[in-house]
Scaffold this active site. Sequence first.
Site, mmCIF file in Angstrom:
data_model
loop_
_atom_site.group_PDB
_atom_site.id
_atom_site.type_symbol
_atom_site.label_atom_id
_atom_site.label_comp_id
_atom_site.label_asym_id
_atom_site.label_seq_id
_atom_site.Cartn_x
_atom_site.Cartn_y
_atom_site.Cartn_z
ATOM 1 C CG ASN A 214 -1.865 1.352 1.448
ATOM 2 O OD1 ASN A 214 -1.818 2.090 0.615
ATOM 3 N ND2 ASN A 214 -2.269 1.232 2.767
ATOM 4 C CE LYS B 239 -0.167 3.119 4.786
ATOM 5 N NZ LYS B 239 -0.169 3.141 6.561
ATOM 6 C CG HIS C 123 -5.909 1.988 5.435
ATOM 7 N ND1 HIS C 123 -5.399 2.809 6.377
ATOM 8 C CD2 HIS C 123 -4.623 0.898 5.340
ATOM 9 C CE1 HIS C 123 -3.972 2.423 6.786
ATOM 10 N NE2 HIS C 123 -3.800 1.240 5.991
ATOM 11 C CD GLU D 253 -3.010 5.486 6.909
ATOM 12 O OE1 GLU D 253 -2.784 5.354 5.570
ATOM 13 O OE2 GLU D 253 -2.159 4.815 7.690
ATOM 14 C CD GLU E 246 -3.227 -2.427 7.482
ATOM 15 O OE1 GLU E 246 -1.948 -2.924 6.911
ATOM 16 O OE2 GLU E 246 -3.970 -1.273 7.110
ATOM 17 N N GLY F 222 3.008 2.386 10.885
ATOM 18 C CA GLY F 222 3.892 3.175 10.726
ATOM 19 C C GLY F 222 4.519 3.669 11.956
HETATM 20 P P1 13P Z 1 3.165 0.293 7.545
HETATM 21 O O1 13P Z 1 3.692 -1.131 6.998
HETATM 22 O O2 13P Z 1 3.938 1.406 7.071
HETATM 23 O O3 13P Z 1 3.176 -0.125 9.089
HETATM 24 O O4 13P Z 1 1.694 0.493 7.247
HETATM 25 C C1 13P Z 1 0.922 -0.556 7.202
HETATM 26 C C2 13P Z 1 -0.422 -0.336 6.431
HETATM 27 O O5 13P Z 1 -1.110 0.712 6.812
HETATM 28 C C3 13P Z 1 -0.665 -0.924 5.323
HETATM 29 O O6 13P Z 1 -1.867 -0.636 4.744
#
Ligand code: 13P
Length: 251
Positions: free
Chosen positions: A10, A12, A96, A98, A168, A174
Amino acid sequence: MKRQHIVAGNWKMNKTFEEGRNIAQAIADGLPESDTIAILATPYIHLSAVSTVVQQKLNLKLAAQNCHQAKSGAFTGEISVDMLSSVGVEYVILGHSERREFFGENEELLAQKVDIALGNDLKPIYCCGEGLAIREAGNHLSHVANQITGGLFHLSPEDFSTVVVAYEPIWAIGTGVTASPEQAQEMHAFIRQLISDKYGEEISDATTILYGGSVKPANAKELFSQKDVDGGLVGGASLKADDFLAIIDSF
Ligand code: 13P
């Protein structure tokens, strides 16, 4: 029943057009043909160009990071499932954390997005996961159960069979903090049991459940070796071709 192994990157909101095309090509060049499916979930602007790159490998696929719940219309700045399909997108990440946190997406809306995606032959990668306060209060299992039930359990068994689930934990996204293999396995087994209770063991056994949250080359092998962890949804480490390929190689 052998489950599909998937490693999805992903991106982002990262990478210019040129950077995106280069990393996608580097991944295609380095990806061995295998039973593991690698998915690139790019920003919209990259989809069309990366689509021609993913066609170079049978086990490389394209995903969007979101879609709108309506077929078309006056929704300035949004993107429809028809548009995604027209450039070769096969998967769409929905729910997701976010999107839930910054764009107010809830289960009611996500159920609509899941429906329109499936109606257009796009496979949802449906995300769930709890924040730290919820985990510390011991409510993580019920929280995730509500997310899965509310967004997915209206589906027919046939439609559900095409859904990929991604767990997740928000506290691991992150942050560099990864769920321990035991924490991941506990939640994945719980999700699989929920699916089994609703759709039966055969469908539950065949459902791919991904773990996401600071997956890296150094921890992927241990996470992916858990019985109910069928791969990863990778953020930061998917932005470097070598790291992403090393994670895929962990299977
Ligand atoms: P990270 O691998 O950067 O922690 O992000 C995970 C994520 O949100 C994938 O959708």
